[in-house]
Design a protein around this motif. Sequence first.
Motif, PDB file in Angstrom:
ATOM      1  N   GLY A 125       0.809  -1.199   0.000  1.00  0.00           N
ATOM      2  CA  GLY A 125       0.000   0.000   0.000  1.00  0.00           C
ATOM      3  C   GLY A 125       0.844   1.252   0.000  1.00  0.00           C
ATOM      4  N   LEU A 126       0.373   2.268   0.700  1.00  0.00           N
ATOM      5  CA  LEU A 126       0.983   3.587   0.626  1.00  0.00           C
ATOM      6  C   LEU A 126       1.177   4.157   2.026  1.00  0.00           C
ATOM      7  CD1 LEU A 126       1.767   5.668  -1.620  1.00  0.00           C
ATOM      8  CD2 LEU A 126      -0.493   6.687  -1.284  1.00  0.00           C
ATOM      9  N   LEU A 127       2.353   4.716   2.243  1.00  0.00           N
ATOM     10  CA  LEU A 127       2.625   5.475   3.455  1.00  0.00           C
ATOM     11  C   LEU A 127       2.616   6.960   3.106  1.00  0.00           C
ATOM     12  CD1 LEU A 127       3.710   5.699   6.444  1.00  0.00           C
ATOM     13  CD2 LEU A 127       5.974   5.813   5.405  1.00  0.00           C
ATOM     14  N   ILE A 128       1.884   7.748   3.886  1.00  0.00           N
ATOM     15  CA  ILE A 128       1.769   9.188   3.637  1.00  0.00           C
ATOM     16  C   ILE A 128       2.203   9.936   4.888  1.00  0.00           C
ATOM     17  CG2 ILE A 128       0.227  11.075   2.996  1.00  0.00           C
ATOM     18  CD1 ILE A 128      -1.681   8.821   1.874  1.00  0.00           C
ATOM     19  N   LEU A 129       3.126  10.876   4.731  1.00  0.00           N
ATOM     20  CA  LEU A 129       3.487  11.806   5.791  1.00  0.00           C
ATOM     21  C   LEU A 129       3.026  13.191   5.356  1.00  0.00           C
ATOM     22  CD1 LEU A 129       7.126  10.705   6.752  1.00  0.00           C
ATOM     23  CD2 LEU A 129       4.976  10.098   7.889  1.00  0.00           C
ATOM     24  N   GLN A 130       2.178  13.801   6.164  1.00  0.00           N
ATOM     25  CA  GLN A 130       1.611  15.098   5.801  1.00  0.00           C
ATOM     26  C   GLN A 130       1.753  16.058   6.984  1.00  0.00           C
ATOM     27  OE1 GLN A 130      -2.172  15.485   3.380  1.00  0.00           O
ATOM     28  NE2 GLN A 130      -2.930  16.251   5.303  1.00  0.00           N
TER      29      GLN A 130
END
Length: 295
Positions: A61-66
């Motif tokens: 999947g996807l890792l998001i840092l915001q």
Amino acid sequence: MSDFSQRFMFDDSDVRGELVSLGESYAHVLAKHPYPEPVAQLLGELLAAAALLVGTMKFDGLLILQARSSGAVPLLMVECSSNREIRGIARYHEEQVTADAGLRELMPEGVLTLIVDPTKGQRYQGIVGLDGINLSECLSDYFATSEQLPTRFWLNADGRRARGLLLQQLPAERITDAEERAASWQHVTVLADTLSAEEQLGLDNQTLLHRLYHEENLRLFDPQPLQFKCSCSRDRSANALVSLGEPDAEALLVESGGTIVIDCQFCNERYAFDAADVAQLFAGGGVKSPSDTRH
């Protein structure tokens, strides 16, 4: 190979590490927007952090840092997939960015959100305030307070290279005594604290680890490549139009002078849809015969 992550293990203690080096992918991200140096450095550190975290996870999947704030940099966002494809973007107010600004000056009242979005399963989200002096400290504080495995970060970027080091304490196996376990963790992290930015940015992994841990029994695993890749596509843009509904899409078409242009903020790709394309989408024809895509 200029872009890779590399795992290492301490054979005599329950600690693992991850090293990340970004060159070409970092350059791709910076080439898309004319970032001031302090913003480019901060974005590079967040890119390195995302790549480090993906290296410690087992997921598809996807890792998001915001990161968001009320200051000169209202938004930093980095995405890294389990396939080690990475992209990132920053929003900034150029007139508020000073030459020597750090995290606190650039992102006051900042909040960092960590999102794990698996292909299958439930989405996970964690939030931490950007109260530290740098991103390394903020991310380390997040793991210290989130009841996860103790984890420390060391991040540096200079507009050309972005490097990261992560240490993570594993569940007790080799060392089961609590005091010995705490002393072992303190030992490896105190040594890592002696690493300078110049050393981290300039040394290869073998030399860096020897510099820090030449008295430890340590195994360094094969590097895993990373690359810049944007996940935007014409299909995704078309789906966004379809989600508006046909009346709103047609109204947008009129407002846009006959052509709807959707820009990807990450890579500057442009996807154009004329009246024929929009009619085809809502007739169920998809985007098999699209208008030209412009860069």
